[in-house]
Motif scaffolding. Structure first.
Motif, short mmCIF file in Angstrom:
data_model
loop_
_atom_site.label_atom_id
_atom_site.label_comp_id
_atom_site.label_asym_id
_atom_site.label_seq_id
_atom_site.Cartn_x
_atom_site.Cartn_y
_atom_site.Cartn_z
N UNK A 81 2.46 -2.28 -8.34
CA UNK A 81 2.86 -2.66 -6.83
C UNK A 81 3.40 -1.80 -6.11
N UNK A 82 5.07 -1.95 -6.93
CA UNK A 82 6.12 -1.32 -5.93
C UNK A 82 6.02 0.02 -5.99
N UNK A 83 5.32 0.45 -7.07
CA UNK A 83 5.02 2.12 -7.03
C UNK A 83 4.36 2.97 -5.85
N UNK A 84 2.72 1.90 -6.01
CA UNK A 84 1.98 1.76 -5.00
C UNK A 84 2.01 1.88 -3.93
N UNK A 85 3.42 0.86 -3.41
CA UNK A 85 3.62 0.65 -2.22
C UNK A 85 4.78 1.51 -2.07
N UNK A 86 5.36 2.17 -2.58
CA UNK A 86 6.23 3.44 -2.71
C UNK A 86 4.74 4.75 -1.93
N UNK A 87 3.82 4.75 -2.43
CA UNK A 87 3.04 5.36 -2.10
C UNK A 87 3.00 5.40 -0.28
N UNK A 88 2.04 4.48 -0.37
CA UNK A 88 1.98 3.65 0.64
C UNK A 88 2.98 4.19 1.95
N UNK A 89 4.02 4.10 1.42
CA UNK A 89 4.76 4.22 3.03
C UNK A 89 5.37 5.84 3.09
N UNK A 90 5.08 6.36 2.60
CA UNK A 90 5.07 8.26 2.03
C UNK A 90 3.86 8.53 2.87
N UNK A 91 2.66 8.28 2.86
CA UNK A 91 1.54 8.29 3.26
C UNK A 91 1.17 7.92 4.97
N UNK A 92 2.21 6.78 5.17
CA UNK A 92 2.32 6.33 6.31
C UNK A 92 3.50 7.20 7.35
N UNK A 93 3.77 7.51 6.69
CA UNK A 93 4.50 8.16 7.65
C UNK A 93 4.30 9.47 8.12
N UNK A 94 3.17 10.27 7.20
CA UNK A 94 2.73 11.38 7.79
C UNK A 94 2.19 11.49 9.38
N UNK A 95 1.71 12.23 9.72
CA UNK A 95 1.94 12.35 11.24
C UNK A 95 0.55 12.19 11.52
N UNK A 96 -1.17 12.24 10.18
CA UNK A 96 -2.16 12.08 10.24
C UNK A 96 -2.98 10.63 9.39
N UNK A 97 -1.18 10.39 8.85
CA UNK A 97 -2.15 9.00 8.16
C UNK A 97 -2.92 8.15 9.22
#
Length: 176
Positions: A81-97
């Motif tokens: 779960x924590x690793x998926x959530x790391x991915x989500x946090x990185x994706x959310x930082x992108x301007x086109x998220x």
């Protein structure tokens, strides 16, 4: 110890007249079965500028003892779960998220159901894309696993958290 702010007198004044029960409390009623027909719910308000989408997979609750073996069994799922959530946090930082935030977590509760949930928060006009990206990221993790660097980051965070808890333990007061 609250020092001069000791609320004992106020508690006695406000609650002193409540009678003490004569016996033990009545047993808690059974929660009843979980119905798979409960598909979900929604509400809308034009004043709320975001949508929160939650997809859950629930199973009937199973009471498991809180043992070391149970805790160890849960570590891989917790780390995943924590690793998926790391991915989500990185994706959310992108301007086109398409989403503002997303997370994977435990679902259920009240000793009725247990399972997993995917929660995505997005602007209303992006809800379909946001949910699709959340689902795709979850599927990618399930089908392809994780990178060693992701595991290393989650492991380091967990070890740091444990180390900090040990350091704080000496400063905690106990009434025991």
């Amino acid at each position: 110890d609250l020092g001069p702010l000791d609320p004992s007198a106020l508690v006695k004044e406000l609650f002193g007249g409540i009678p003490v029960p004569e016996g033990p409390p009545a047993p808690e009623p059974a929660p009843g079965p979980v119905s798979p027909d409960d598909d979900g719910f929604s509400f809308f308000s034009s004043e709320i500028p975001l949508v929160t989408l939650t997809a859950q997979r629930l199973l009937p609750y199973v009471d498991r003892p809180g043992t070391q073996a149970t805790a160890l069994r849960d570590v891989p799922v917790s780390f995943a779960r924590r690793m998926v959530n790391l991915r989500f946090r990185e994706l959310a930082k992108k301007p086109d998220a398409p989403f503002l935030t997303a997370r994977l977590g435990e679902a259920g509760g009240l000793r009725v159901a247990e399972g997993e949930d995917l929660t995505v928060v997005a602007k209303p006009e992006h809800w379909q894309e946001a949910l699709a990206v959340g689902e795709q990221e979850l599927r990618r993790a399930l089908e392809h696993g994780f990178q060693p660097a992701e595991l290393a980051e989650v492991r380091a965070n967990a070890l740091r958290s444990l180390s900090e808890a040990v350091e704080r333990e000496a400063t905690q007061t106990s009434t025991a």
